[in-house]
Enzyme design. Structure first.
Site, PDB file in Angstrom:
ATOM      1  N   THR A 100       0.754  -1.330   0.037  1.00 26.73           N
ATOM      2  CA  THR A 100       0.022  -0.022  -0.095  1.00 26.73           C
ATOM      3  C   THR A 100       0.923   1.074  -0.029  1.00 26.73           C
ATOM      4  O   THR A 100       1.842   1.430   0.850  1.00 26.73           O
ATOM      5  CB  THR A 100      -0.962  -0.045   1.212  1.00 26.73           C
ATOM      6  OG1 THR A 100      -1.701  -1.139   1.206  1.00 26.73           O
ATOM      7  CG2 THR A 100      -1.920   1.130   1.220  1.00 26.73           C
TER       8      THR A 100
ATOM      9  N   HIS B 200       0.079   7.202 -14.073  1.00 23.48           N
ATOM     10  CA  HIS B 200      -0.722   6.320 -13.549  1.00 23.48           C
ATOM     11  C   HIS B 200      -2.231   6.393 -14.267  1.00 23.48           C
ATOM     12  O   HIS B 200      -2.645   7.424 -14.469  1.00 23.48           O
ATOM     13  CB  HIS B 200      -0.818   5.933 -12.135  1.00 23.48           C
ATOM     14  CG  HIS B 200       0.505   5.299 -11.356  1.00 23.48           C
ATOM     15  ND1 HIS B 200       1.642   6.176 -11.104  1.00 23.48           N
ATOM     16  CD2 HIS B 200       0.758   4.235 -11.368  1.00 23.48           C
ATOM     17  CE1 HIS B 200       2.568   5.533 -10.644  1.00 23.48           C
ATOM     18  NE2 HIS B 200       2.051   4.217 -10.978  1.00 23.48           N
TER      19      HIS B 200
ATOM     20  N   LYS C  20      -6.248   6.158  -9.637  1.00 20.53           N
ATOM     21  CA  LYS C  20      -5.176   6.019  -8.424  1.00 20.53           C
ATOM     22  C   LYS C  20      -5.339   6.854  -7.305  1.00 20.53           C
ATOM     23  O   LYS C  20      -5.761   8.143  -7.814  1.00 20.53           O
ATOM     24  CB  LYS C  20      -3.479   6.192  -9.098  1.00 20.53           C
ATOM     25  CG  LYS C  20      -2.618   6.146  -7.971  1.00 20.53           C
ATOM     26  CD  LYS C  20      -1.268   5.940  -8.500  1.00 20.53           C
ATOM     27  CE  LYS C  20      -0.112   6.007  -7.393  1.00 20.53           C
ATOM     28  NZ  LYS C  20      -0.414   4.867  -6.460  1.00 20.53           N
TER      29      LYS C  20
HETATM   30  N1  LIG Z   1       3.642  -1.744  -4.150  1.00 20.78           N
HETATM   31  C1  LIG Z   1       3.421  -2.183  -5.516  1.00 20.78           C
HETATM   32  O1  LIG Z   1       3.922  -2.781  -6.322  1.00 20.78           O
HETATM   33  C2  LIG Z   1       2.072  -1.529  -5.904  1.00 20.78           C
HETATM   34  C3  LIG Z   1       1.178  -0.893  -4.989  1.00 20.78           C
HETATM   35  N2  LIG Z   1      -0.132  -0.477  -5.148  1.00 20.78           N
HETATM   36  C4  LIG Z   1      -0.964   0.197  -4.219  1.00 20.78           C
HETATM   37  O2  LIG Z   1      -1.743  -0.661  -3.647  1.00 20.78           O
HETATM   38  C5  LIG Z   1      -3.022  -0.142  -3.250  1.00 20.78           C
HETATM   39  C6  LIG Z   1      -4.341  -0.669  -3.887  1.00 20.78           C
HETATM   40  O3  LIG Z   1      -4.150  -0.259  -5.129  1.00 20.78           O
HETATM   41  P1  LIG Z   1      -5.312  -0.899  -6.020  1.00 20.78           P
HETATM   42  O4  LIG Z   1      -5.680  -2.405  -5.793  1.00 20.78           O
HETATM   43  O5  LIG Z   1      -5.010  -0.489  -7.280  1.00 20.78           O
HETATM   44  O6  LIG Z   1      -6.567   0.239  -5.430  1.00 20.78           O
HETATM   45  P2  LIG Z   1      -8.318  -0.276  -5.428  1.00 20.78           P
HETATM   46  O7  LIG Z   1      -9.007   0.835  -5.293  1.00 20.78           O
HETATM   47  O8  LIG Z   1      -8.597  -1.141  -6.628  1.00 20.78           O
HETATM   48  O9  LIG Z   1      -8.492  -1.230  -4.256  1.00 20.78           O
HETATM   49  C7  LIG Z   1      -8.180  -0.568  -2.968  1.00 20.78           C
HETATM   50  C8  LIG Z   1      -8.802  -1.761  -2.083  1.00 20.78           C
HETATM   51  O10 LIG Z   1      -8.467  -1.204  -0.800  1.00 20.78           O
HETATM   52  C9  LIG Z   1      -9.706  -1.352   0.172  1.00 20.78           C
HETATM   53  N3  LIG Z   1      -9.822  -0.457   1.186  1.00 20.78           N
HETATM   54  C10 LIG Z   1     -10.083   1.105   0.956  1.00 20.78           C
HETATM   55  N4  LIG Z   1      -9.976   1.548   2.286  1.00 20.78           N
HETATM   56  C11 LIG Z   1      -9.819   0.306   3.306  1.00 20.78           C
HETATM   57  C12 LIG Z   1     -10.049   0.558   4.698  1.00 20.78           C
HETATM   58  N5  LIG Z   1     -10.126   1.708   5.322  1.00 20.78           N
HETATM   59  N6  LIG Z   1      -9.789  -0.476   5.223  1.00 20.78           N
HETATM   60  C13 LIG Z   1      -9.699  -1.703   4.479  1.00 20.78           C
HETATM   61  N7  LIG Z   1      -9.705  -1.611   3.148  1.00 20.78           N
HETATM   62  C14 LIG Z   1      -9.871  -0.444   2.442  1.00 20.78           C
HETATM   63  C15 LIG Z   1     -10.749  -1.373  -0.867  1.00 20.78           C
HETATM   64  O11 LIG Z   1     -11.915  -1.968  -0.249  1.00 20.78           O
HETATM   65  P3  LIG Z   1     -13.655  -1.539  -0.757  1.00 20.78           P
HETATM   66  O12 LIG Z   1     -13.532  -2.004  -2.022  1.00 20.78           O
HETATM   67  O13 LIG Z   1     -14.355  -2.339   0.183  1.00 20.78           O
HETATM   68  O14 LIG Z   1     -13.636  -0.238  -0.432  1.00 20.78           O
HETATM   69  C16 LIG Z   1     -10.253  -1.963  -1.979  1.00 20.78           C
HETATM   70  O15 LIG Z   1     -10.520  -3.346  -1.879  1.00 20.78           O
HETATM   71  C17 LIG Z   1      -2.640   1.549  -3.545  1.00 20.78           C
HETATM   72  O16 LIG Z   1      -2.086   2.094  -2.421  1.00 20.78           O
HETATM   73  C18 LIG Z   1      -1.458   1.317  -4.742  1.00 20.78           C
HETATM   74  O17 LIG Z   1      -0.940   2.579  -4.811  1.00 20.78           O
HETATM   75  C19 LIG Z   1      -0.733  -0.948  -6.391  1.00 20.78           C
HETATM   76  C20 LIG Z   1       0.018  -1.393  -7.376  1.00 20.78           C
HETATM   77  C21 LIG Z   1       1.401  -1.850  -7.194  1.00 20.78           C
HETATM   78  O1  LIG Z   2      -1.516   2.611  -7.852  1.00 18.07           O
HETATM   79  C1  LIG Z   2      -1.048   1.819  -8.567  1.00 18.07           C
HETATM   80  O2  LIG Z   2      -1.494   1.380  -9.724  1.00 18.07           O
HETATM   81  C2  LIG Z   2       0.485   1.697  -8.504  1.00 18.07           C
HETATM   82  N1  LIG Z   2       0.981   2.093  -7.178  1.00 18.07           N
HETATM   83  C3  LIG Z   2       2.470   2.025  -6.793  1.00 18.07           C
HETATM   84  C4  LIG Z   2       2.812   3.315  -6.598  1.00 18.07           C
HETATM   85  O3  LIG Z   2       2.466   4.105  -6.280  1.00 18.07           O
HETATM   86  O4  LIG Z   2       4.188   3.637  -6.928  1.00 18.07           O
HETATM   87  C5  LIG Z   2       3.266   1.034  -7.759  1.00 18.07           C
HETATM   88  C6  LIG Z   2       2.678   1.122  -9.043  1.00 18.07           C
HETATM   89  O5  LIG Z   2       3.560   2.359  -9.701  1.00 18.07           O
HETATM   90  C7  LIG Z   2       1.270   1.095  -9.335  1.00 18.07           C
END
Ligand SMILES: NC(=O)C1=CN([C@@H]2O[C@H](COP(=O)(O)OP(=O)(O)OC[C@H]3O[C@@H](n4cnc5c(N)ncnc54)[C@H](OP(=O)(O)O)[C@@H]3O)[C@@H](O)[C@H]2O)C=CC1
Ligand SMILES: O=C(O)C1=N[C@H](C(=O)O)C[C@H](O)C1
Length: 246
Positions: free
Chosen positions: A83, A138, A142
């Site tokens: 996250t 992105h 996002k």
């Molecule tokens: N480190 C890496 O390689 C990567 C990191 N990321 C990061 O991962 C995170 C998620 O991305 P992504 O899947 O695209 O986002 P989405 O918006 O598709 O999904 C986010 C999820 O988080 C849940 N959520 C939101 N608020 C809460 C809360 N208070 N408590 C529990 N769950 C919560 C949502 O639940 P609900 O649907 O029930 O609201 C949803 O299931 C982001 O921070 C993104 O930047 C993304 C890609 C790669």
């Molecule tokens: O939210 C995304 O999609 C992604 N989040 C990560 C970031 O904030 O760096 C990693 C990736 O770029 C995708």
């Protein structure tokens, strides 16, 4: 012992784009059992009722952090967190959790970005007095900006944290400062994630680029990290330590 008993149990925190893809990847790779997935509506269950798993994989939102921390402290599960959007104090809380459990957090679980970070350190050292601007692009859904990866790359450009960080250039008055790094965020369409680190000298430019053409790279990296962290001693492990042993 049956195969069932040998499987690594997982709870997912966040069932959005990444959580869904990670669940599919765990299933496709085999050897894992997802016990449950928690989202914004039921994250509070992590504090008391959620079952113990070998590892919690968190790709959700910073708002879920208190519940993720409570879950890991209560159950002793390992944590793989991807996250982004955390404040520095929140990242410190995740690192400190390593005193009790095996924990990893990375803003980017792709191998390409792990290598880009190292390459950026080398280029920044070699071109120390050149101007540097980081640009991340992105998809339009996002939630945070700049991206976690852009901040990771900023750390590679300026490990001492001594430069001024300028996010965007709107309202800029006067010439660009010598001791500053510009950060720029673009949002649109379905872009999985592009990061560019531009170094500008006199009459020349070096640009390092990583382009994700699918989120699968992040999901596969997170699952690889989960495989490598389960069973480790408590501690905070970087993605590089888990993947490259350093
Ligand atoms: N480190 C890496 O390689 C990567 C990191 N990321 C990061 O991962 C995170 C998620 O991305 P992504 O899947 O695209 O986002 P989405 O918006 O598709 O999904 C986010 C999820 O988080 C849940 N959520 C939101 N608020 C809460 C809360 N208070 N408590 C529990 N769950 C919560 C949502 O639940 P609900 O649907 O029930 O609201 C949803 O299931 C982001 O921070 C993104 O930047 C993304 C890609 C790669
Ligand atoms: O939210 C995304 O999609 C992604 N989040 C990560 C970031 O904030 O760096 C990693 C990736 O770029 C995708």
């Amino acid at each position: 012992m049956t195969n069932e008993a040998a499987r690594t149990s997982v709870i997912l925190i966040g069932g959005g784009r990444m959580g869904t893809l990670i669940a599919k990847t765990l299933e496709a790779e085999g050897g894992f059992e997802v016990l449950d997935t928690y989202g914004s509506r039921d994250a509070a269950q992590l504090d008391r009722e959620a079952p113990r798993a070998d590892v919690a994989i968190d790709f959700s939102n910073r708002a879920a952090l208190p519940h993720a921390l409570a879950y890991v402290r209560r159950t002793g599960a390992a944590l793989v967190s991807g996250t982004t959007g955390y404040a520095p104090e929140e990242l410190e809380q995740i690192r400190a959790l390593g005193e009790a459990c095996a924990v990893t957090w990375s803003a980017n679980y792709s191998l390409g970005v792990a290598v880009l970070r190292r390459a950026t350190e080398v280029v920044a050292r070699g071109l120390g007095d050149w101007d540097c601007e980081i640009v991340e692009t992105h998809h339009n859904q996002k939630a945070d900006a700049p991206s976690g990866t852009a901040k990771l790359l900023l750390g590679a450009v300026d490990p001492a944290g001594s430069m001024e960080v300028v996010c965007g250039r709107e309202g800029m008055v006067g010439p660009r400062g010598r001791r500053e790094v510009g950060m720029h965020s673009l949002r649109g369409g379905t872009v999985a994630g592009t990061h560019e680190v531009h170094f500008f000298g006199t009459d020349e430019e070096v640009c390092l680029t990583h382009r994700a053409t699918s989120r699968q790279i992040f999901a596969s990296g997170a699952v690889a990290a989960a495989r490598r962290i389960v069973g480790r001693e408590p501690g905070f492990y970087t993605f590089d330590q888990l993947m490259f042993g350093e």
